[in-house]
Write an enzyme that holds these catalytic residues in place. Sequence first.
Site, PDB file in Angstrom:
ATOM      1  N   HIS A 187      -5.474  18.458  -3.854  1.00  0.00           N
ATOM      2  CA  HIS A 187      -5.183  17.239  -3.107  1.00  0.00           C
ATOM      3  C   HIS A 187      -5.694  17.307  -1.667  1.00  0.00           C
ATOM      4  O   HIS A 187      -5.528  16.367  -0.900  1.00  0.00           O
ATOM      5  CB  HIS A 187      -3.674  16.976  -3.082  1.00  0.00           C
ATOM      6  N   PRO A 240       3.601   6.496   6.113  1.00  0.00           N
ATOM      7  CA  PRO A 240       3.547   6.705   7.575  1.00  0.00           C
ATOM      8  C   PRO A 240       3.345   5.386   8.312  1.00  0.00           C
ATOM      9  O   PRO A 240       2.482   4.601   7.950  1.00  0.00           O
ATOM     10  CB  PRO A 240       2.319   7.609   7.764  1.00  0.00           C
ATOM     11  N   GLU A 241       4.182   5.148   9.311  1.00  0.00           N
ATOM     12  CA  GLU A 241       4.034   3.974  10.152  1.00  0.00           C
ATOM     13  C   GLU A 241       3.598   4.443  11.549  1.00  0.00           C
ATOM     14  O   GLU A 241       3.301   5.621  11.728  1.00  0.00           O
ATOM     15  CB  GLU A 241       5.359   3.197  10.197  1.00  0.00           C
TER      16      GLU A 241
END
Length: 292
Positions: free
Chosen positions: A114, A2-3
Amino acid sequence: MPELPEVEVTRRQIASLLENRVIADVITTKPSYFFLTPPSTLKRELPGRRCERLERRGKYLIAHLDDGRRLLLHLGMTGQLFGSGVASVRLLSSTGGGTLAPEQQQRAFAPDQHTHLRLRFADSGREVLFRDTRKFGKVELLLADQASERLDKLGIDALQVTGTLLHQATRARATAIKNVLLDQSVIAGVGNIYADEALFLAQVRPKRAAKKVTLQEHERLAAAIVAVLTRSIETGGSSISDYVRPDGSDGGYQDERRVYGRANEPCLACGSAIKRIVIGQRSTCYCPACQR
Ligand SMILES: [Zn+2]
């Protein structure tokens, strides 16, 4: 990974789930490097607190709590932050995803091993879940006046970058211009995808020595960075591997990529084959004809 756009899209959607709700309960996995603040501290300190505002700085999300403390969230490589009840194949573990029938893949997500952080609220509404298969994400609770090394070292947010600022930051740097764009202490939020895309739009070769890039080129580069990030936010970000929007849907920017991941395909502007090289151990794609 993710940016900025993916983190901003996440912020906009999670803000409505988080802001002005009182945390009632915190469920975590066992202590690991995912937790910069131990799970036992989070479970003790967060219940009763209300999140007043969710802010983004670079790729960090900062939940401002009503007692002045801040909860720092970083998605790392494969982090997923979303509301309970969503469905997406990207929320299935890599081992389970491929073997499920399509109708099972549409089933609402059930927290798994998770899912490292679950926030439950006093109003009994939807939970906020933080899932991360590789655990490079981070959670940290900061005291009201506690400095954060991670936040303090961030450069200007990429949506605010200017040509002058880039030009000043690169005068003494012989490294490739792409490495400067990825340096979070210069510009916060740009990663591999958007660096390649911005360099293409600005017609600058990624390997050029940063100090040789002119002010005029830096002006084009700054405008291109803001343009690709803004467009990606509009389309919901890029869903290339694990990224999922908080409502379970995919982003759409991956369909608009001009160079990233398009090695050997024709340039959309001139038809030349897109070239792939490695800069700073990162795969880099550019057009040898359009970019100088
Ligand atoms: Zn071209």
